[in-house]
Design a protein around this motif. Structure first.
Motif, PDB file in Angstrom:
ATOM      1  N   LYS A  42     -36.118 -24.048  -9.893  1.00  0.00           N
ATOM      2  CA  LYS A  42     -35.408 -24.204 -11.153  1.00  0.00           C
ATOM      3  C   LYS A  42     -35.809 -23.119 -12.151  1.00  0.00           C
ATOM      4  CE  LYS A  42     -33.486 -27.814  -9.520  1.00  0.00           C
ATOM      5  NZ  LYS A  42     -32.234 -27.649  -8.871  1.00  0.00           N
ATOM      6  N   SER A  43     -36.942 -22.465 -11.898  1.00  0.00           N
ATOM      7  CA  SER A  43     -37.369 -21.401 -12.812  1.00  0.00           C
ATOM      8  C   SER A  43     -36.659 -20.104 -12.462  1.00  0.00           C
ATOM      9  CB  SER A  43     -38.881 -21.201 -12.733  1.00  0.00           C
ATOM     10  OG  SER A  43     -39.246 -20.789 -11.440  1.00  0.00           O
ATOM     11  N   ARG A  44     -36.572 -19.276 -13.444  1.00  0.00           N
ATOM     12  CA  ARG A  44     -35.933 -17.970 -13.245  1.00  0.00           C
ATOM     13  C   ARG A  44     -36.948 -16.879 -13.548  1.00  0.00           C
ATOM     14  NH1 ARG A  44     -30.070 -17.843 -12.839  1.00  0.00           N
ATOM     15  NH2 ARG A  44     -29.363 -19.977 -12.934  1.00  0.00           N
ATOM     16  N   GLU A  45     -36.764 -15.749 -12.933  1.00  0.00           N
ATOM     17  CA  GLU A  45     -37.607 -14.597 -13.195  1.00  0.00           C
ATOM     18  C   GLU A  45     -37.254 -14.011 -14.557  1.00  0.00           C
ATOM     19  OE1 GLU A  45     -40.030 -13.208 -10.878  1.00  0.00           O
ATOM     20  OE2 GLU A  45     -39.739 -15.271 -10.204  1.00  0.00           O
ATOM     21  N   ALA A  46     -38.057 -13.076 -15.011  1.00  0.00           N
ATOM     22  CA  ALA A  46     -37.818 -12.441 -16.312  1.00  0.00           C
ATOM     23  C   ALA A  46     -36.457 -11.735 -16.349  1.00  0.00           C
ATOM     24  CB  ALA A  46     -38.929 -11.447 -16.624  1.00  0.00           C
ATOM     25  N   ASP A  47     -36.002 -11.229 -15.194  1.00  0.00           N
ATOM     26  CA  ASP A  47     -34.702 -10.543 -15.144  1.00  0.00           C
ATOM     27  C   ASP A  47     -33.534 -11.509 -14.985  1.00  0.00           C
ATOM     28  OD1 ASP A  47     -35.035 -11.339 -12.535  1.00  0.00           O
ATOM     29  OD2 ASP A  47     -34.870  -9.332 -11.667  1.00  0.00           O
ATOM     30  N   GLY A  48     -33.800 -12.814 -14.970  1.00  0.00           N
ATOM     31  CA  GLY A  48     -32.739 -13.811 -14.867  1.00  0.00           C
ATOM     32  C   GLY A  48     -32.391 -14.211 -13.449  1.00  0.00           C
ATOM     33  N   SER A  49     -33.046 -13.610 -12.453  1.00  0.00           N
ATOM     34  CA  SER A  49     -32.725 -13.943 -11.067  1.00  0.00           C
ATOM     35  C   SER A  49     -33.378 -15.260 -10.665  1.00  0.00           C
ATOM     36  CB  SER A  49     -33.161 -12.818 -10.123  1.00  0.00           C
ATOM     37  OG  SER A  49     -34.562 -12.670 -10.132  1.00  0.00           O
ATOM     38  N   MET A  50     -32.787 -15.913  -9.676  1.00  0.00           N
ATOM     39  CA  MET A  50     -33.311 -17.166  -9.140  1.00  0.00           C
ATOM     40  C   MET A  50     -34.253 -16.831  -7.984  1.00  0.00           C
ATOM     41  SD  MET A  50     -29.816 -19.420  -9.107  1.00  0.00           S
ATOM     42  CE  MET A  50     -28.815 -18.149  -8.336  1.00  0.00           C
ATOM     43  N   VAL A  51     -35.182 -17.724  -7.716  1.00  0.00           N
ATOM     44  CA  VAL A  51     -36.148 -17.525  -6.640  1.00  0.00           C
ATOM     45  C   VAL A  51     -36.063 -18.707  -5.685  1.00  0.00           C
ATOM     46  CG1 VAL A  51     -38.579 -17.211  -6.086  1.00  0.00           C
ATOM     47  CG2 VAL A  51     -37.668 -16.295  -8.219  1.00  0.00           C
ATOM     48  N   ALA A  52     -36.119 -18.416  -4.386  1.00  0.00           N
ATOM     49  CA  ALA A  52     -36.073 -19.476  -3.382  1.00  0.00           C
ATOM     50  C   ALA A  52     -36.695 -18.954  -2.095  1.00  0.00           C
ATOM     51  CB  ALA A  52     -34.633 -19.910  -3.135  1.00  0.00           C
ATOM     52  N   SER A  53     -36.719 -19.804  -1.085  1.00  0.00           N
ATOM     53  CA  SER A  53     -37.141 -19.351   0.238  1.00  0.00           C
ATOM     54  C   SER A  53     -36.413 -20.186   1.280  1.00  0.00           C
ATOM     55  CB  SER A  53     -38.654 -19.477   0.417  1.00  0.00           C
ATOM     56  OG  SER A  53     -39.032 -20.823   0.445  1.00  0.00           O
ATOM     57  N   VAL A  54     -36.185 -19.576   2.427  1.00  0.00           N
ATOM     58  CA  VAL A  54     -35.600 -20.257   3.576  1.00  0.00           C
ATOM     59  C   VAL A  54     -36.522 -19.992   4.745  1.00  0.00           C
ATOM     60  CG1 VAL A  54     -33.678 -20.295   5.203  1.00  0.00           C
ATOM     61  CG2 VAL A  54     -33.224 -20.113   2.782  1.00  0.00           C
ATOM     62  N   ARG A  55     -37.087 -21.062   5.290  1.00  0.00           N
ATOM     63  CA  ARG A  55     -38.002 -20.979   6.417  1.00  0.00           C
ATOM     64  C   ARG A  55     -39.117 -19.962   6.163  1.00  0.00           C
ATOM     65  NH1 ARG A  55     -35.163 -21.295  12.038  1.00  0.00           N
ATOM     66  NH2 ARG A  55     -36.990 -22.544  12.440  1.00  0.00           N
ATOM     67  N   GLY A  56     -39.610 -19.953   4.926  1.00  0.00           N
ATOM     68  CA  GLY A  56     -40.722 -19.086   4.561  1.00  0.00           C
ATOM     69  C   GLY A  56     -40.339 -17.687   4.120  1.00  0.00           C
ATOM     70  N   ARG A  57     -39.066 -17.325   4.233  1.00  0.00           N
ATOM     71  CA  ARG A  57     -38.630 -15.990   3.809  1.00  0.00           C
ATOM     72  C   ARG A  57     -38.236 -16.028   2.337  1.00  0.00           C
ATOM     73  NH1 ARG A  57     -36.020 -12.325   7.746  1.00  0.00           N
ATOM     74  NH2 ARG A  57     -36.610 -10.921   6.096  1.00  0.00           N
ATOM     75  N   PRO A  58     -38.794 -15.139   1.521  1.00  0.00           N
ATOM     76  CA  PRO A  58     -38.453 -15.152   0.094  1.00  0.00           C
ATOM     77  C   PRO A  58     -37.036 -14.652  -0.162  1.00  0.00           C
ATOM     78  CG  PRO A  58     -39.883 -13.299   0.585  1.00  0.00           C
ATOM     79  CD  PRO A  58     -39.752 -14.110   1.859  1.00  0.00           C
TER      80      PRO A  58
END
Length: 130
Positions: A42-58
């Motif tokens: 739910k948090s966003r990076e300073a540049d506004g991008s979203m962060v997630a991972s799928v099966r350990g891959r960022p």
């Protein structure tokens, strides 16, 4: 209190969703519930991008809006009225969207991403055909 029965038009109105465009393929092509394997933070990076991972891959993602006046649709081909003809399929809109989440491996989604380029071509096509 009784709820009014929806009209046929309301009952057939497709659901509005926000699809995710991933930078990889799976070996399956059927419906799935990606929320089982994927949950963006739910948090966003300073540049506004979203962060997630799928099966350990960022993954890093950005929300991309379709140009004003445009709407995306996901269709499913269903059997037409003629049940005797197995080849008679008709498209039915299952979902609509006005924005989508575009994901990239590790790096943020840049303006040079193909989805962003497509949105630029829509503006060019409108100018040419107006």
């Amino acid at each position: 209190m009784r709820m009014p029965k929806p009209t046929k038009q309301e009952a057939e109105k497709p659901e509005e969703v926000v699809p995710d465009i991933f930078p990889f393929r799976t070996s399956e092509s059927k419906k799935c519930s990606p929320d089982i394997y994927f949950e963006p933070s739910k948090s966003r990076e300073a540049d506004g991008s979203m962060v997630a991972s799928v099966r350990g891959r960022p993954l890093r993602g950005s929300e991309v809006s379709l140009p004003e006046g445009y709407k995306g649709a996901m269709v499913e081909y269903v059997n037409a009225n003629d049940v005797n003809d197995p080849n008679s399929k008709t498209p039915k809109v299952q979902y609509t969207f006005s924005k989508l989440n575009v994901w990239n491996l590790s790096l943020p989604v840049e303006n040079s991403h193909p989805i962003n380029k497509v949105m630029g071509w829509v503006k060019i096509a409108e100018a040419m055909h107006s």
